[in-house]
Structures are given as C-alpha cells and as structure tokens.
Motif scaffolding. Sequence first.
Motif, PDB file in Angstrom:
ATOM      1  N   TYR A  11       0.850  -1.188   0.000  1.00 19.31           N
ATOM      2  CA  TYR A  11       0.000   0.000   0.000  1.00 19.31           C
ATOM      3  C   TYR A  11       0.884   1.236   0.000  1.00 19.31           C
ATOM      4  O   TYR A  11       1.994   1.212   0.523  1.00 19.31           O
ATOM      5  N   LEU A  12       0.376   2.309  -0.568  1.00 18.59           N
ATOM      6  CA  LEU A  12       1.079   3.578  -0.573  1.00 18.59           C
ATOM      7  C   LEU A  12       0.232   4.570   0.199  1.00 18.59           C
ATOM      8  O   LEU A  12      -0.835   4.979  -0.260  1.00 18.59           O
ATOM      9  N   ARG A  13       0.702   4.911   1.382  1.00 15.73           N
ATOM     10  CA  ARG A  13      -0.023   5.856   2.227  1.00 15.73           C
ATOM     11  C   ARG A  13       0.860   7.077   2.424  1.00 15.73           C
ATOM     12  O   ARG A  13       1.891   7.012   3.082  1.00 15.73           O
ATOM     13  N   GLY A  14       0.452   8.171   1.865  1.00 14.12           N
ATOM     14  CA  GLY A  14       1.221   9.388   2.007  1.00 14.12           C
ATOM     15  C   GLY A  14       2.364   9.463   1.019  1.00 14.12           C
ATOM     16  O   GLY A  14       2.492   8.655   0.094  1.00 14.12           O
ATOM     17  N   ASN A  15       3.193  10.464   1.225  1.00 10.38           N
ATOM     18  CA  ASN A  15       4.329  10.695   0.336  1.00 10.38           C
ATOM     19  C   ASN A  15       5.527  11.123   1.172  1.00 10.38           C
ATOM     20  O   ASN A  15       6.213  12.079   0.862  1.00 10.38           O
ATOM     21  N   ASP A  16       5.777  10.373   2.259  1.00  8.93           N
ATOM     22  CA  ASP A  16       6.821  10.780   3.188  1.00  8.93           C
ATOM     23  C   ASP A  16       8.233  10.449   2.717  1.00  8.93           C
ATOM     24  O   ASP A  16       9.182  11.071   3.153  1.00  8.93           O
ATOM     25  N   ARG A  17       8.408   9.461   1.838  1.00  9.28           N
ATOM     26  CA  ARG A  17       9.732   9.125   1.308  1.00  9.28           C
ATOM     27  C   ARG A  17       9.652   8.963  -0.195  1.00  9.28           C
ATOM     28  O   ARG A  17       9.723   7.856  -0.720  1.00  9.28           O
ATOM     29  N   PRO A  18       9.501  10.068  -0.939  1.00  8.40           N
ATOM     30  CA  PRO A  18       9.436   9.954  -2.403  1.00  8.40           C
ATOM     31  C   PRO A  18      10.777   9.511  -2.976  1.00  8.40           C
ATOM     32  O   PRO A  18      11.810   9.595  -2.297  1.00  8.40           O
ATOM     33  N   PRO A  19      10.792   9.033  -4.201  1.00 13.69           N
ATOM     34  CA  PRO A  19      12.055   8.599  -4.797  1.00 13.69           C
ATOM     35  C   PRO A  19      12.999   9.784  -5.003  1.00 13.69           C
ATOM     36  O   PRO A  19      12.574  10.883  -5.343  1.00 13.69           O
ATOM     37  N   THR A  20      14.257   9.520  -4.797  1.00  7.05           N
ATOM     38  CA  THR A  20      15.281  10.542  -5.018  1.00  7.05           C
ATOM     39  C   THR A  20      15.536  10.653  -6.520  1.00  7.05           C
ATOM     40  O   THR A  20      15.168   9.754  -7.288  1.00  7.05           O
ATOM     41  N   PRO A  21      16.178  11.719  -6.975  1.00  2.00           N
ATOM     42  CA  PRO A  21      16.504  11.819  -8.405  1.00  2.00           C
ATOM     43  C   PRO A  21      17.358  10.656  -8.902  1.00  2.00           C
ATOM     44  O   PRO A  21      17.195  10.207 -10.043  1.00  2.00           O
ATOM     45  N   ASP A  22      18.263  10.144  -8.067  1.00  2.69           N
ATOM     46  CA  ASP A  22      19.075   8.995  -8.471  1.00  2.69           C
ATOM     47  C   ASP A  22      18.217   7.742  -8.646  1.00  2.69           C
ATOM     48  O   ASP A  22      18.443   6.941  -9.550  1.00  2.69           O
ATOM     49  N   GLU A  23      17.225   7.572  -7.771  1.00  3.43           N
ATOM     50  CA  GLU A  23      16.333   6.418  -7.894  1.00  3.43           C
ATOM     51  C   GLU A  23      15.468   6.525  -9.150  1.00  3.43           C
ATOM     52  O   GLU A  23      15.237   5.531  -9.841  1.00  3.43           O
ATOM     53  N   VAL A  24      15.001   7.721  -9.452  1.00  4.98           N
ATOM     54  CA  VAL A  24      14.197   7.919 -10.664  1.00  4.98           C
ATOM     55  C   VAL A  24      15.028   7.588 -11.895  1.00  4.98           C
ATOM     56  O   VAL A  24      14.570   6.887 -12.804  1.00  4.98           O
ATOM     57  N   THR A  25      16.275   8.046 -11.923  1.00  7.61           N
ATOM     58  CA  THR A  25      17.152   7.752 -13.056  1.00  7.61           C
ATOM     59  C   THR A  25      17.384   6.253 -13.190  1.00  7.61           C
ATOM     60  O   THR A  25      17.355   5.712 -14.296  1.00  7.61           O
ATOM     61  N   ALA A  26      17.586   5.571 -12.079  1.00 12.98           N
ATOM     62  CA  ALA A  26      17.847   4.123 -12.124  1.00 12.98           C
ATOM     63  C   ALA A  26      16.661   3.361 -12.697  1.00 12.98           C
ATOM     64  O   ALA A  26      16.824   2.490 -13.551  1.00 12.98           O
ATOM     65  N   VAL A  27      15.451   3.681 -12.247  1.00 10.23           N
ATOM     66  CA  VAL A  27      14.289   2.918 -12.705  1.00 10.23           C
ATOM     67  C   VAL A  27      13.929   3.271 -14.150  1.00 10.23           C
ATOM     68  O   VAL A  27      13.440   2.424 -14.892  1.00 10.23           O
ATOM     69  N   LEU A  28      14.194   4.492 -14.584  1.00 12.15           N
ATOM     70  CA  LEU A  28      13.901   4.858 -15.969  1.00 12.15           C
ATOM     71  C   LEU A  28      14.856   4.191 -16.947  1.00 12.15           C
ATOM     72  O   LEU A  28      14.490   3.935 -18.093  1.00 12.15           O
ATOM     73  N   HIS A  29      16.067   3.896 -16.512  1.00 14.86           N
ATOM     74  CA  HIS A  29      17.036   3.272 -17.403  1.00 14.86           C
ATOM     75  C   HIS A  29      16.998   1.750 -17.364  1.00 14.86           C
ATOM     76  O   HIS A  29      17.771   1.110 -18.060  1.00 14.86           O
ATOM     77  N   HIS A  30      16.123   1.172 -16.580  1.00 13.03           N
ATOM     78  CA  HIS A  30      16.012  -0.284 -16.529  1.00 13.03           C
ATOM     79  C   HIS A  30      14.853  -0.720 -17.418  1.00 13.03           C
ATOM     80  O   HIS A  30      13.773  -0.141 -17.362  1.00 13.03           O
ATOM     81  N   PRO A  31      15.040  -1.753 -18.243  1.00 14.05           N
ATOM     82  CA  PRO A  31      13.976  -2.145 -19.183  1.00 14.05           C
ATOM     83  C   PRO A  31      12.700  -2.644 -18.510  1.00 14.05           C
ATOM     84  O   PRO A  31      11.616  -2.462 -19.059  1.00 14.05           O
ATOM     85  N   ASP A  32      12.802  -3.266 -17.335  1.00  4.76           N
ATOM     86  CA  ASP A  32      11.601  -3.772 -16.671  1.00  4.76           C
ATOM     87  C   ASP A  32      10.857  -2.681 -15.913  1.00  4.76           C
ATOM     88  O   ASP A  32       9.656  -2.784 -15.707  1.00  4.76           O
ATOM     89  N   GLY A  33      11.550  -1.667 -15.452  1.00  3.16           N
ATOM     90  CA  GLY A  33      10.913  -0.637 -14.651  1.00  3.16           C
ATOM     91  C   GLY A  33      10.586  -1.087 -13.244  1.00  3.16           C
ATOM     92  O   GLY A  33       9.763  -0.479 -12.576  1.00  3.16           O
ATOM     93  N   LEU A  34      11.224  -2.161 -12.778  1.00  7.31           N
ATOM     94  CA  LEU A  34      11.032  -2.696 -11.426  1.00  7.31           C
ATOM     95  C   LEU A  34      12.397  -3.043 -10.854  1.00  7.31           C
ATOM     96  O   LEU A  34      13.076  -3.932 -11.359  1.00  7.31           O
ATOM     97  N   LEU A  35      12.805  -2.335  -9.811  1.00  9.97           N
ATOM     98  CA  LEU A  35      14.115  -2.544  -9.214  1.00  9.97           C
ATOM     99  C   LEU A  35      14.012  -2.617  -7.699  1.00  9.97           C
ATOM    100  O   LEU A  35      13.026  -2.152  -7.122  1.00  9.97           O
ATOM    101  N   TRP A  36      15.049  -3.170  -7.064  1.00  9.36           N
ATOM    102  CA  TRP A  36      15.107  -3.191  -5.597  1.00  9.36           C
ATOM    103  C   TRP A  36      16.559  -3.197  -5.151  1.00  9.36           C
ATOM    104  O   TRP A  36      17.456  -3.555  -5.903  1.00  9.36           O
TER     105      TRP A  36
END
Length: 150
Positions: free
Chosen positions: A66-91
């Motif tokens: 579940y996503l409740r609130g927006n207390d820890r949004p993705p950092t710019p580095d995290e956004v870059t990482a997920v956009l450059h991955h073909p699956d769009g799912l990382l951990w």
Amino acid sequence: MAGGGFCRLPNGTVVVALTLTRPADGTGPYGGTGAGPGGPVRVLVHAANRARALTRLRNLGLRAVYLRGNDRPPTPDEVTAVLHHPDGLLWRAAPQADPAGLSGLAPPSPASPSSSPSSSPSSQSCQELWHPIRALLGPAGYAGPARPAA
C-alpha cells in the motif's frame, strides 16, 4: 509500511518508491546486501499511474503493498535508475539509519591512517547496485497462486 512515496514525471507517468520487508520465501541471492529474509528493501516501480504501479507488485506476489502518504518519495538517483532499466522494477537493500542518529558527528581519530570522508561506513552504505525484481523473488519468480485441477 515503513515509508514510501511517488513522483510524477513530465510525461505523465509516475515512479513509486516503497520500503518493504524482503519476502521470507524469496530464495534469490542477497550476498552482501544485508537484506536477508525479513530485511527492509527499497523497491522502485515505473508505471502509468500509482494504482498500476502497486498492481505490478501485487501481481508478483507482494500482496500487502500500500502507498499511504508521500513521506519518502524517490530521489533523483532512484528515478534515473528505474527509468534506465527495461523492466521498470528494481530493488536494493534499504539504507539503515544509525540507531543513535549520530552518524558522522564524531570527529575521525587522528590515529586512523585513512580518515577521508569517502571511507566512512555511512557513505559506503548507499553504494549497493540496484537489482531486477526477479532477484528478490527467487530464481523461479512468482508463478501465481496454485489453481485447483478442473
């Protein structure tokens, strides 16, 4: 949920970042990550909207997402990482906060040969690479719920 958030990109899609506990039945490799079964992991999902991002995780077998609130949004580095991955799912293993909350406040001892800031444990904890979601769920992935024979 320990923490999560999202950010909307200029093209209308969203990146959702969640901190979840590692599945106990996941048998994927986690050497050196400190994210053994039950450990916290940071999951990133790129999708058309927040509902679809959470549905992608639920379809993989992570049911209590579940996503409740927006207390820890993705950092710019995290956004870059997920956009450059073909699956769009990382951990990766979630960065552990110092229990006392005092990391980096004590001056380095003059007797230590390498007192450079780059060798501190707090700066090295965020250097883990992102893994595809298949590595979290194990080699077989998630096959879905067992269906009764007809």
